[in-house]
Scaffold this motif. Structure first.
Motif, PDB file in Angstrom:
ATOM      1  N   MET A   1     -12.750 -10.069 -30.928  1.00 28.56           N
ATOM      2  CA  MET A   1     -13.206  -9.030 -31.847  1.00 28.56           C
ATOM      3  C   MET A   1     -14.426  -8.329 -31.256  1.00 28.56           C
ATOM      4  O   MET A   1     -15.303  -8.980 -30.674  1.00 28.56           O
ATOM      5  N   ASP A   2     -14.482  -7.013 -31.442  1.00 29.84           N
ATOM      6  CA  ASP A   2     -15.612  -6.243 -30.933  1.00 29.84           C
ATOM      7  C   ASP A   2     -16.904  -6.701 -31.616  1.00 29.84           C
ATOM      8  O   ASP A   2     -16.967  -6.776 -32.852  1.00 29.84           O
ATOM      9  N   PRO A   3     -17.963  -7.024 -30.836  1.00 31.46           N
ATOM     10  CA  PRO A   3     -19.207  -7.533 -31.415  1.00 31.46           C
ATOM     11  C   PRO A   3     -19.840  -6.587 -32.434  1.00 31.46           C
ATOM     12  O   PRO A   3     -20.322  -7.034 -33.484  1.00 31.46           O
ATOM     13  N   THR A   4     -19.839  -5.288 -32.139  1.00 30.77           N
ATOM     14  CA  THR A   4     -20.452  -4.325 -33.064  1.00 30.77           C
ATOM     15  C   THR A   4     -19.697  -4.277 -34.389  1.00 30.77           C
ATOM     16  O   THR A   4     -20.301  -4.277 -35.476  1.00 30.77           O
ATOM     17  N   PHE A   5     -18.373  -4.249 -34.301  1.00 27.88           N
ATOM     18  CA  PHE A   5     -17.554  -4.245 -35.522  1.00 27.88           C
ATOM     19  C   PHE A   5     -17.789  -5.522 -36.331  1.00 27.88           C
ATOM     20  O   PHE A   5     -17.891  -5.480 -37.560  1.00 27.88           O
ATOM     21  N   LEU A   6     -17.880  -6.654 -35.630  1.00 27.45           N
ATOM     22  CA  LEU A   6     -18.117  -7.926 -36.313  1.00 27.45           C
ATOM     23  C   LEU A   6     -19.472  -7.929 -37.012  1.00 27.45           C
ATOM     24  O   LEU A   6     -19.605  -8.443 -38.131  1.00 27.45           O
ATOM     25  N   ALA A   7     -20.482  -7.361 -36.351  1.00 25.89           N
ATOM     26  CA  ALA A   7     -21.818  -7.298 -36.955  1.00 25.89           C
ATOM     27  C   ALA A   7     -21.800  -6.459 -38.227  1.00 25.89           C
ATOM     28  O   ALA A   7     -22.372  -6.852 -39.257  1.00 25.89           O
ATOM     29  N   ILE A   8     -21.148  -5.299 -38.180  1.00 25.77           N
ATOM     30  CA  ILE A   8     -21.068  -4.423 -39.352  1.00 25.77           C
ATOM     31  C   ILE A   8     -20.293  -5.109 -40.476  1.00 25.77           C
ATOM     32  O   ILE A   8     -20.687  -5.071 -41.654  1.00 25.77           O
ATOM     33  N   LEU A   9     -19.197  -5.764 -40.113  1.00 22.39           N
ATOM     34  CA  LEU A   9     -18.391  -6.487 -41.101  1.00 22.39           C
ATOM     35  C   LEU A   9     -19.204  -7.605 -41.752  1.00 22.39           C
ATOM     36  O   LEU A   9     -19.122  -7.824 -42.969  1.00 22.39           O
ATOM     37  N   SER A  10     -20.005  -8.300 -40.949  1.00 22.71           N
ATOM     38  CA  SER A  10     -20.807  -9.403 -41.473  1.00 22.71           C
ATOM     39  C   SER A  10     -21.871  -8.904 -42.447  1.00 22.71           C
ATOM     40  O   SER A  10     -22.195  -9.580 -43.432  1.00 22.71           O
ATOM     41  N   ILE A  11     -22.416  -7.707 -42.181  1.00 19.59           N
ATOM     42  CA  ILE A  11     -23.421  -7.144 -43.083  1.00 19.59           C
ATOM     43  C   ILE A  11     -22.800  -6.836 -44.446  1.00 19.59           C
ATOM     44  O   ILE A  11     -23.387  -7.131 -45.499  1.00 19.59           O
ATOM     45  N   PHE A  12     -21.612  -6.264 -44.443  1.00 16.99           N
ATOM     46  CA  PHE A  12     -20.924  -5.988 -45.710  1.00 16.99           C
ATOM     47  C   PHE A  12     -20.583  -7.291 -46.437  1.00 16.99           C
ATOM     48  O   PHE A  12     -20.684  -7.371 -47.671  1.00 16.99           O
ATOM     49  N   PHE A  13     -20.187  -8.301 -45.674  1.00 11.94           N
ATOM     50  CA  PHE A  13     -19.877  -9.598 -46.292  1.00 11.94           C
ATOM     51  C   PHE A  13     -21.136 -10.229 -46.870  1.00 11.94           C
ATOM     52  O   PHE A  13     -21.095 -10.868 -47.936  1.00 11.94           O
ATOM     53  N   LEU A  14     -22.264 -10.051 -46.184  1.00 11.85           N
ATOM     54  CA  LEU A  14     -23.543 -10.562 -46.683  1.00 11.85           C
ATOM     55  C   LEU A  14     -23.885  -9.900 -48.014  1.00 11.85           C
ATOM     56  O   LEU A  14     -24.298 -10.576 -48.967  1.00 11.85           O
ATOM     57  N   ILE A  15     -23.721  -8.596 -48.086  1.00 19.08           N
ATOM     58  CA  ILE A  15     -23.992  -7.884 -49.335  1.00 19.08           C
ATOM     59  C   ILE A  15     -23.074  -8.372 -50.450  1.00 19.08           C
ATOM     60  O   ILE A  15     -23.505  -8.556 -51.608  1.00 19.08           O
ATOM     61  N   PHE A  16     -21.816  -8.629 -50.099  1.00 15.93           N
ATOM     62  CA  PHE A  16     -20.858  -9.133 -51.082  1.00 15.93           C
ATOM     63  C   PHE A  16     -21.310 -10.488 -51.636  1.00 15.93           C
ATOM     64  O   PHE A  16     -21.260 -10.722 -52.860  1.00 15.93           O
ATOM     65  N   LEU A  17     -21.747 -11.374 -50.753  1.00 15.12           N
ATOM     66  CA  LEU A  17     -22.208 -12.693 -51.196  1.00 15.12           C
ATOM     67  C   LEU A  17     -23.434 -12.577 -52.099  1.00 15.12           C
ATOM     68  O   LEU A  17     -23.554 -13.302 -53.100  1.00 15.12           O
ATOM     69  N   LEU A  18     -24.339 -11.662 -51.763  1.00 13.88           N
ATOM     70  CA  LEU A  18     -25.545 -11.480 -52.577  1.00 13.88           C
ATOM     71  C   LEU A  18     -25.188 -10.944 -53.955  1.00 13.88           C
ATOM     72  O   LEU A  18     -25.745 -11.367 -54.973  1.00 13.88           O
ATOM     73  N   LEU A  19     -24.230 -10.010 -54.014  1.00 22.01           N
ATOM     74  CA  LEU A  19     -23.792  -9.461 -55.299  1.00 22.01           C
ATOM     75  C   LEU A  19     -23.085 -10.517 -56.144  1.00 22.01           C
ATOM     76  O   LEU A  19     -23.099 -10.449 -57.378  1.00 22.01           O
TER      77      LEU A  19
END
Length: 382
Positions: A1-19
């Protein structure tokens, strides 16, 4: 998986967990471990972060500044220093229209020099100043507003717990950060007092003039009550400014000094000592857990190289660096509606800080701006 795409995906997942309501530290750690494992293709390497990072954080001598400054603030609180400060400033400013609200602001600024926590400062003066203002007929709007806004000065005026956390996450000099926050903190307090003066002139009914004012002799005699906070501030911050001690050493000495002052004032008891230690341990555990999670998350982001890539993109976008900086600061105000400042910094700084440095801004200067906008976010609803 592309590292940049994974980083962006992880940020959205982090926001999801916080919500979803998951604790900030757990969310950061979970996303960091999973992202690192996916990127390296080795879950053992990801789980290995959980074995090494907590010890790295807890065993770092620099991080010891957090509990000792918290301990100093707790001793100052239970030692009655906040009530002493307010009593003195009230005598000097009480006769002025809006004087009690101004006294609250000045007292919060003075107490911040021994506390280091916005929440603790606001909570303390809610008990000390709010009943006094309501007793003299102040409107609840100006009474609670003055405490909420002035309480945030605890994050800017040194010693500041948030400054220390910022320094730890960004690896900036904690001593320089503490020194950098002093003048902006005093300016903020003066501006708050000026705004209160303007507000009560426009609406005199919200802050009646107090008639039972003390004599000049009573005012002068009251000054002896601030010897504790003045001595503590001069010794602790003087040691840092003059290079005699590191922030950690100065904090430890300040905690011991606050304990001695507590004894000298006759405020010591086994129950207060127990509460001081428990409150310190609770706050320290919460902050260290967030820092551990932030370290794991930032380690993952460092491997993806998303920070430098995003910095290059923004710098090459043609936007003014100051426009980008303003956007970051507005982000902190917005995030303040949903989370604690320490959590905000833990989530954003691993991404934002490399961009700020790439644009040529000072990390110390940016730290003051982050703390100030975090203060604003701290009092935005809810």
């Amino acid at each position: 998986m592309d590292p940049t795409f994974l980083a962006i995906l992880s940020i959205f997942f982090l926001i999801f967990l916080l919500l979803c309501g998951l604790h900030v530290a757990v969310s950061l750690g979970l996303v960091g471990v999973a992202g690192f494992a996916i990127l390296t293709g080795d879950w053992g390497a990801g789980v290995g972060l959980l074995r090494t990072t907590p010890y790295k954080v807890v065993a770092n001598f620099t991080f010891f500044a957090i509990p000792v400054f918290i301990l100093m603030g707790q001793f100052a609180n239970y030692g009655g220093l906040s009530a002493d400060i307010y009593s003195v400033v009230q005598k000097w400013l009480g006769k002025v229209r809006g004087g009690l609200a101004m006294a609250t602001t000045a007292s919060c600024a003075a107490f911040a020099a021994a506390c280091g926590s916005s929440v603790a400062t606001a909570a303390t003066f809610t008990q000390v100043a709010l009943p006094e203002m309501l007793k003299y007929g102040y409107a609840k709007t100006i009474a609670t507003g003055a405490i909420a806004a002035s309480g945030t000065l605890g994050a800017l005026i040194p010693p500041s717990g948030l400054m220390i956390i910022y320094g730890i996450i960004t690896e900036q000099s904690i001593g320089k950060l503490l020194m950098a926050g002093f003048i902006p903190g005093i300016i903020s307090a003066l501006i708050y007092m000026g705004m209160i003066s303007c507000w009560v002139r426009l609406k005199p009914e919200i802050a009646p003039i107090i008639t039972d004012t003390p004599t000049l002799r009573e005012k002068l005699l009251s000054l002896y009550r601030v010897w504790g906070i003045v001595t503590l501030s001069i010794v602790v911050m003087g040691a840092i400014y003059m290079g005699i001690a590191t922030p950690t050493e100065a904090g430890a000495f300040g905690a011991f000094g606050a304990f001695i002052i507590m004894i000298c004032k006759g405020a010591f008891s086994r129950e207060r000592l127990r509460n001081t230690v428990l409150d310190t341990a609770t706050s320290t555990t919460m902050l260290f857990t967030i820092i551990i999670g932030a370290y794991i998350f930032s380690r993952f982001l460092a491997v993806t190289n998303v920070g430098p890539e995003l910095a290059d993109y923004l710098v090459g976008s043609g936007l003014s660096p100051h426009v980008i900086l303003a956007g970051f600061l507005l982000l902190y105000v917005f995030l303040g509606m949903f989370m604690d400042p320490a959590a905000m910094m833990a989530i954003t700084l691993p991404i934002v800080f490399p961009i700020v440095i790439e644009m040529g801004f000072s990390g110390i200067w940016f730290g003051v701006l982050v703390i100030k906008t975090s203060e604003i976010g701290l009092i935005t609803p809810p």
